[in-house]
Design an enzyme around this catalytic site. Structure first.
Site, PDB file in Angstrom:
ATOM      1  CG  ASP A 265      -1.936  -1.110   1.205  1.00 54.88           C
ATOM      2  OD1 ASP A 265      -2.481  -1.381   0.118  1.00 54.88           O
ATOM      3  OD2 ASP A 265      -2.210  -1.699   2.267  1.00 54.88           O
TER       4      ASP A 265
ATOM      5  CG  ASP B 183      -6.537  -1.582  -1.719  1.00 58.33           C
ATOM      6  OD1 ASP B 183      -6.715  -2.801  -1.955  1.00 58.33           O
ATOM      7  OD2 ASP B 183      -5.650  -1.158  -0.950  1.00 58.33           O
TER       8      ASP B 183
END
Length: 169
Positions: free
Chosen positions: A119, A137
């Site tokens: 991330d 995401d």
């Protein structure tokens, strides 16, 4: 096979996700932080071995990663089938499922390569910090919104039962 054209969108999302993660992985170290927009948007480098919002990230279970990969593969197979056979609904739902497929593939590939998901974006509003996320995401979230919008707002003609269909002639 009329929905197969949407698979290009899935591949494009997978490529964009992998390219951005590759850049972060190669150019920054783990736990890197750099403010992009006045501490509102922060570029970070983190690994999430769990699922959404870092759930199960503290789990030391040896079965978690294989379970997450296997479930992702099953979901991706279902999504490909729905898209390719045209069972995904209209164009908005097909686009949404293609985005979800591309995002799921990106995160699954990350789990295979790293054992967790890379991330790199964090959004902060005052004291609230949204958990770090990535392109995959974002694609999954936008795809889910598109599917939901089609379900809620699609103008499909509703069939009114006639006397013949109710068994009364």
């Amino acid at each position: 096979m009329r929905g197969a054209r949407w698979l290009w969108l899935s591949l494009a999302m997978l490529a964009a996700d992998r390219a951005t993660k590759f850049a972060i992985e190669r150019r920054t170290s783990l736990f890197f932080r750099h403010s992009i927009v006045s501490d509102i948007i922060v570029l970070v480098h983190s690994q999430n071995p769990g699922i959404a919002f870092s759930m199960f990230s503290d789990s030391r279970s040896s079965w978690l990663a294989p379970l997450l990969i296997a479930s992702s593969v099953l979901v991706m197979i279902l999504l490909v089938w729905m898209i390719v056979t045209g069972r995904a609904g209209g164009a908005m739902a097909q686009c949404g499922l293609a985005l979800i497929l591309g995002g799921a593939a990106g995160n699954a590939l990350d789990r295979v390569i790293h054992g967790g998901v890379t991330d790199f974006l964090e959004v902060r509003l005052w004291k609230y910090i949204w958990p770090a996320f990535n392109v995959a995401d974002s694609a999954i979230t936008i795809g889910a919104v598109l599917v939901l919008c089609e379900l809620l707002f699609s103008a499909r003609p509703r069939e009114i039962p006639t006397a013949e269909k109710r068994g009364r002639v």
